[in-house]
Motif scaffolding. Structure first.
Motif, mmCIF file in Angstrom:
data_model
loop_
_atom_site.group_PDB
_atom_site.id
_atom_site.type_symbol
_atom_site.label_atom_id
_atom_site.label_comp_id
_atom_site.label_asym_id
_atom_site.label_seq_id
_atom_site.Cartn_x
_atom_site.Cartn_y
_atom_site.Cartn_z
ATOM 1 N N PRO A 195 25.515 52.538 52.410
ATOM 2 C CA PRO A 195 26.885 52.099 52.107
ATOM 3 C C PRO A 195 26.978 50.878 51.208
ATOM 4 C CG PRO A 195 26.777 52.430 54.443
ATOM 5 C CD PRO A 195 25.295 52.642 53.833
ATOM 6 N N VAL A 196 27.669 50.599 50.191
ATOM 7 C CA VAL A 196 27.654 49.692 49.470
ATOM 8 C C VAL A 196 29.212 49.070 49.114
ATOM 9 C CG1 VAL A 196 27.428 50.690 47.318
ATOM 10 C CG2 VAL A 196 26.632 48.638 47.444
ATOM 11 N N ARG A 197 29.239 47.788 48.765
ATOM 12 C CA ARG A 197 30.499 47.281 48.539
ATOM 13 C C ARG A 197 30.139 46.093 47.724
ATOM 14 N NH1 ARG A 197 32.348 44.067 54.111
ATOM 15 N NH2 ARG A 197 31.065 42.347 53.974
ATOM 16 N N VAL A 198 31.241 45.747 46.789
ATOM 17 C CA VAL A 198 31.265 44.483 45.896
ATOM 18 C C VAL A 198 32.102 43.337 46.407
ATOM 19 C CG1 VAL A 198 31.336 43.550 43.626
ATOM 20 C CG2 VAL A 198 30.422 45.831 44.005
ATOM 21 N N ARG A 199 31.666 42.239 46.890
ATOM 22 C CA ARG A 199 32.900 41.288 47.414
ATOM 23 C C ARG A 199 32.241 39.994 46.615
ATOM 24 N NH1 ARG A 199 32.802 39.594 53.682
ATOM 25 N NH2 ARG A 199 30.992 38.346 52.842
ATOM 26 N N ASP A 200 33.325 39.543 45.920
ATOM 27 C CA ASP A 200 33.026 38.061 45.319
ATOM 28 C C ASP A 200 31.887 38.066 44.417
ATOM 29 O OD1 ASP A 200 35.362 37.184 46.900
ATOM 30 O OD2 ASP A 200 33.777 36.297 48.463
ATOM 31 N N GLY A 201 31.735 39.350 43.516
ATOM 32 C CA GLY A 201 30.829 39.509 42.691
ATOM 33 C C GLY A 201 29.588 39.710 42.989
ATOM 34 N N VAL A 202 29.273 39.865 44.546
ATOM 35 C CA VAL A 202 28.073 40.060 44.977
ATOM 36 C C VAL A 202 27.820 41.703 45.446
ATOM 37 C CG1 VAL A 202 26.334 39.471 46.664
ATOM 38 C CG2 VAL A 202 27.888 37.868 45.682
ATOM 39 N N VAL A 203 26.813 42.419 45.076
ATOM 40 C CA VAL A 203 26.825 43.678 45.660
ATOM 41 C C VAL A 203 25.986 43.345 47.338
ATOM 42 C CG1 VAL A 203 25.354 45.797 45.375
ATOM 43 C CG2 VAL A 203 26.101 44.656 43.550
#
Length: 109
Positions: free
Chosen positions: A98-106
């Motif tokens: 599972p992956v997400r992008v938060r504040d420009g960070v993977v």
């Protein structure tokens, strides 16, 4: 409830569409992270189950009948970026993270 561990992998800006990036995780395992032209980010184990080599991040990213895939550079099997299942041999697969992008960070979640 036990909170999930979040592992930052790289800056989103470090990814190029249709090219993979390999990352070493704290437990010593490797993931291959991909950004599609549509902007979706995917993470799979980097080990090709057919060859045992850590090469999926160097595979060719594309589309097979509407399915986003990465094709291993060793024996050319295609793996669904969403499920990890080998579209050429469905009895084989790689783990999907599972992956997400938060504040420009993977991040792996």
């Amino acid at each position: 409830m036990i909170p999930r561990c979040v592992t930052p992998v790289c800056a989103l800006s470090a990814l190029r569409p249709e090219q993979g990036v390999a990352a070493l995780l704290p437990d010593g395992s490797q993931v291959a992270v991909f950004l599609t032209h549509e902007g979706a980010v995917h993470a799979l184990d980097n080990i090709d189950p057919f060859s045992g080599a850590a090469v999926l991040a160097r595979g060719i990213v594309g589309d097979r009948g509407g399915v986003p895939v990465v094709v291993s550079p060793v024996y050319k099997q295609a793996f669904d970026l969403r499920t990890g299942v080998c579209v050429d041999s469905p009895s084989h697969s790689v783990a999907v993270h599972p992956v997400r992008v938060r504040d420009g960070v993977v991040e792996l979640t």
